[in-house]
Design a protein around this motif. Structure first.
Motif, PDB file in Angstrom:
ATOM      1  N   HIS A 347       0.428  -1.421   0.114  1.00 38.62           N
ATOM      2  CA  HIS A 347      -0.284  -0.363  -0.018  1.00 38.62           C
ATOM      3  C   HIS A 347       0.929   1.300   0.552  1.00 38.62           C
ATOM      4  O   HIS A 347       0.231   2.029  -0.919  1.00 38.62           O
ATOM      5  N   VAL A 348       1.941   1.444   1.237  1.00 37.45           N
ATOM      6  CA  VAL A 348       2.472   2.712   1.022  1.00 37.45           C
ATOM      7  C   VAL A 348       3.662   3.073  -0.349  1.00 37.45           C
ATOM      8  O   VAL A 348       3.841   3.716  -0.760  1.00 37.45           O
ATOM      9  N   LEU A 349       4.496   1.250  -1.141  1.00 40.82           N
ATOM     10  CA  LEU A 349       4.710   2.038  -2.427  1.00 40.82           C
ATOM     11  C   LEU A 349       3.919   1.974  -3.915  1.00 40.82           C
ATOM     12  O   LEU A 349       4.502   2.225  -4.456  1.00 40.82           O
ATOM     13  N   GLN A 350       2.768   1.338  -3.527  1.00 39.55           N
ATOM     14  CA  GLN A 350       2.118   1.676  -4.090  1.00 39.55           C
ATOM     15  C   GLN A 350       2.626   2.996  -5.873  1.00 39.55           C
ATOM     16  O   GLN A 350       2.122   4.117  -4.891  1.00 39.55           O
ATOM     17  N   PRO A 351       2.458   3.071  -6.950  1.00 38.98           N
ATOM     18  CA  PRO A 351       2.379   4.019  -7.604  1.00 38.98           C
ATOM     19  C   PRO A 351       1.073   4.986  -7.735  1.00 38.98           C
ATOM     20  O   PRO A 351       0.281   4.226  -8.137  1.00 38.98           O
ATOM     21  N   ASP A 352       1.367   5.733  -8.651  1.00 37.15           N
ATOM     22  CA  ASP A 352       0.336   6.744  -8.450  1.00 37.15           C
ATOM     23  C   ASP A 352      -0.102   5.886 -10.291  1.00 37.15           C
ATOM     24  O   ASP A 352       0.853   6.693 -11.872  1.00 37.15           O
ATOM     25  N   LEU A 353      -1.197   5.078  -9.895  1.00 41.82           N
ATOM     26  CA  LEU A 353      -1.242   4.836 -12.395  1.00 41.82           C
ATOM     27  C   LEU A 353      -3.237   5.421 -11.546  1.00 41.82           C
ATOM     28  O   LEU A 353      -3.863   5.124 -12.822  1.00 41.82           O
ATOM     29  N   ARG A 354      -3.538   6.709 -11.673  1.00 39.93           N
ATOM     30  CA  ARG A 354      -4.473   7.808 -11.794  1.00 39.93           C
ATOM     31  C   ARG A 354      -4.236   8.107 -13.371  1.00 39.93           C
ATOM     32  O   ARG A 354      -3.162   8.520 -14.485  1.00 39.93           O
ATOM     33  N   HIS A 355      -5.413   7.542 -14.126  1.00 36.30           N
ATOM     34  CA  HIS A 355      -5.560   7.872 -15.403  1.00 36.30           C
ATOM     35  C   HIS A 355      -7.148   8.695 -15.657  1.00 36.30           C
ATOM     36  O   HIS A 355      -7.957   8.325 -15.027  1.00 36.30           O
ATOM     37  N   TRP A 356      -7.801   8.822 -16.974  1.00 36.43           N
ATOM     38  CA  TRP A 356      -8.951   9.340 -18.141  1.00 36.43           C
ATOM     39  C   TRP A 356      -8.797   7.401 -17.742  1.00 36.43           C
ATOM     40  O   TRP A 356      -8.701   7.154 -19.234  1.00 36.43           O
ATOM     41  N   ASP A 357      -9.700   7.049 -17.057  1.00 40.11           N
ATOM     42  CA  ASP A 357     -10.213   6.038 -16.963  1.00 40.11           C
ATOM     43  C   ASP A 357     -11.364   5.207 -18.507  1.00 40.11           C
ATOM     44  O   ASP A 357     -11.545   3.909 -18.352  1.00 40.11           O
ATOM     45  N   ASN A 358     -12.651   6.160 -18.710  1.00 42.50           N
ATOM     46  CA  ASN A 358     -13.255   5.673 -20.159  1.00 42.50           C
ATOM     47  C   ASN A 358     -12.717   6.298 -20.684  1.00 42.50           C
ATOM     48  O   ASN A 358     -13.887   6.190 -21.769  1.00 42.50           O
ATOM     49  N   VAL A 359     -11.758   5.662 -21.774  1.00 43.01           N
ATOM     50  CA  VAL A 359     -11.533   6.093 -23.011  1.00 43.01           C
ATOM     51  C   VAL A 359     -11.149   4.851 -23.501  1.00 43.01           C
ATOM     52  O   VAL A 359     -11.870   3.138 -23.016  1.00 43.01           O
ATOM     53  N   PRO A 360     -11.865   4.768 -24.531  1.00 42.15           N
ATOM     54  CA  PRO A 360     -11.356   3.313 -25.795  1.00 42.15           C
ATOM     55  C   PRO A 360     -10.020   2.900 -25.586  1.00 42.15           C
ATOM     56  O   PRO A 360      -8.894   2.800 -25.167  1.00 42.15           O
ATOM     57  N   ILE A 361     -10.437   0.960 -25.709  1.00 39.32           N
ATOM     58  CA  ILE A 361      -9.303  -0.218 -25.633  1.00 39.32           C
ATOM     59  C   ILE A 361      -8.604   0.519 -27.160  1.00 39.32           C
ATOM     60  O   ILE A 361      -7.560   0.300 -27.371  1.00 39.32           O
ATOM     61  N   SER A 362      -9.476   1.349 -27.846  1.00 40.30           N
ATOM     62  CA  SER A 362      -8.871   1.078 -29.706  1.00 40.30           C
ATOM     63  C   SER A 362     -10.120   2.249 -30.076  1.00 40.30           C
ATOM     64  O   SER A 362     -11.094   2.126 -29.636  1.00 40.30           O
TER      65      SER A 362
END
Length: 406
Positions: A347-362
């Motif tokens: 938990h302490v070491l987890q990286p910041d992976l926030r992102h715009w999450d409802n964009v498409p996969i392609s």
């Protein structure tokens, strides 16, 4: 008698004409009423959606901007998108926050800053919204801004082929072949990992050079959802600090046909995975290494606390002659804490992976009259086909094209 029959015929003719006129009038009024109801329905949806916006929640705002665009709330996209374009663009450095982040999980006390690809995609949505509202000059302004956003050497920087492709197609929709040629040229020469896209771009360049227009109006489709991101600790063989970042779902391959091209959003994922790379974000990389001893210390403290509860409880059980009851309780509680120690470290070491999450996969770009006639769509799996949605960008009418020419 003859006069009476003549009067009757005239009366019937006049009555018929009046009825036909009223029916015609009702028919003419019906369509505007239907359109009015449609616009009213969209307005109600947009106003309900507005209540969900919180400009302080950056990821939530990006998510709602995408929802607003998909529901035709273009004025709302322009309103909140323009604010996000300014407020979320720059990294605001604070000594207190940057120092505090060493002792806490990454990103917990710092505001999210848009990645370069997110700035580009947001600008594209603003351009497309202007286009939908017949503000074609505003659409052009945002497209020129898009190019600036993805090459500006800010905190988050770097081009990506997806936004260049969106720009190229949008310029063609605006009947600006010279501008689109520049983007097609970049796609054909600068992105080695996208051979299909490069080949298609070269074909579009030749068509523009020969004065040929597109075979039909462009349609843009969003396929699936951007995958969740998994991560793990990897202290050797990693260029991103001590993190191994992977997508939870595999990205598909690029595709081209005679009428269209498909490109995955893998380059967007790669920008997220690159965040803790020393060459890209040296500050984040240094903070992650400085956070490591604190994470280990928190984990050891949790483990030691659990062990102390076990030993102390059992010792007290013997001293008070509790016949094992106290020792059993201490053993259960202490074991729980010991088992939590690896989770505390993670938990302490987890990286910041926030992102715009409802964009498409392609994305799929096609000039086919129907989606089923597009070869790249036919190559998709049944699951991806079922998750394909058309971007709500209408085709420009001939009258609008004439205005642009003028």
């Amino acid at each position: 008698m003859y006069c009476q029959r003549t009067k009757d015929l005239l009366f019937r003719a006049m009555t018929t004409l009046i009825v036909l006129f009223m029916l015609s009038l009702m028919g003419c009024q019906h369509q505007p009423y239907a359109e009015h109801e449609h616009h009213l329905e969209v307005s109600v949806v947009c106003e309900e959606m507005r209540s969900h916006f919180d400009i302080g929640d950056r990821i939530g705002t990006l998510r709602n901007i995408a929802h607003a665009f998909n529901h035709g709330c273009y004025a709302m996209v322009l309103d909140y998108g323009s604010r996000a374009q300014i407020d979320y663009k720059y990294k605001q450095f604070s000594v207190v926050r940057e120092t505090s982040s060493i002792f806490l999980p990454d990103g917990m006390v710092t505001d999210y800053v848009l990645e370069s690809y997110e700035r580009g995609f947001l600008t594209f949505l603003l351009s497309a919204s202007h286009y939908q509202l017949n503000n074609f000059e505003g659409s052009k302004v945002e497209l020129r801004r898009l190019d600036h956003e993805i090459i500006t050497p800010l905190y988050n920087y770097g081009e990506d082929p997806i936004n260049i492709l969106l720009s190229a197609v949008m310029w063609e929709m605006l009947d600006q072949p010279a501008e689109s040629w520049v983007d097609w040229n970049r796609l054909s020469t600068q992105y080695e990992g996208h051979a299909s896209v490069a080949t298609f771009a070269a074909q579009r360049m030749r068509a523009i050079d020969e004065g040929k227009g597109v075979a039909g109006p462009w349609s843009i489709y969003a396929i699936g959802n951007f995958p969740d991101i998994d991560w793990d600790l990897q202290f050797t063989g990693s260029n991103n600090g001590y993190f191994s970042v992977k997508p939870a779902q595999r990205f598909g391959e690029d595709c081209m046909s005679d009428t269209g091209v498909q490109i995955s959003t893998r380059p967007w994922f790669e920008k997220i995975a690159l965040r803790h790379n020393d060459g890209y974000h040296p500050i984040l990389n240094a903070q992650s290494w400085m956070r490591l001893p604190f994470g280990v210390a928190y984990s050891i403290t949790t483990f030691a606390s659990g062990a102390s509860i076990v030993v102390g409880g059992c010792a007290l059980d013997v001293y008070t002659q509790a016949e094992g009851a106290l020792c059993q309780v201490s053993l259960n509680g202490g074991t729980v804490l010991i088992r939590e120690s690896p989770k505390v470290l993670r938990h302490v070491l987890q990286p910041d992976l926030r992102h715009w999450d409802n964009v498409p996969i392609s994305f799929l770009f096609t000039t086919s009259s129907t989606l089923e006639e597009e070869g790249c769509f036919s190559n998709l799996s049944g699951r991806d086909q079922s998750q394909t949605k058309k971007f709500s960008i209408r085709v420009m009418p001939d009258e609008a094209t004439k205005l642009l020419d003028e």
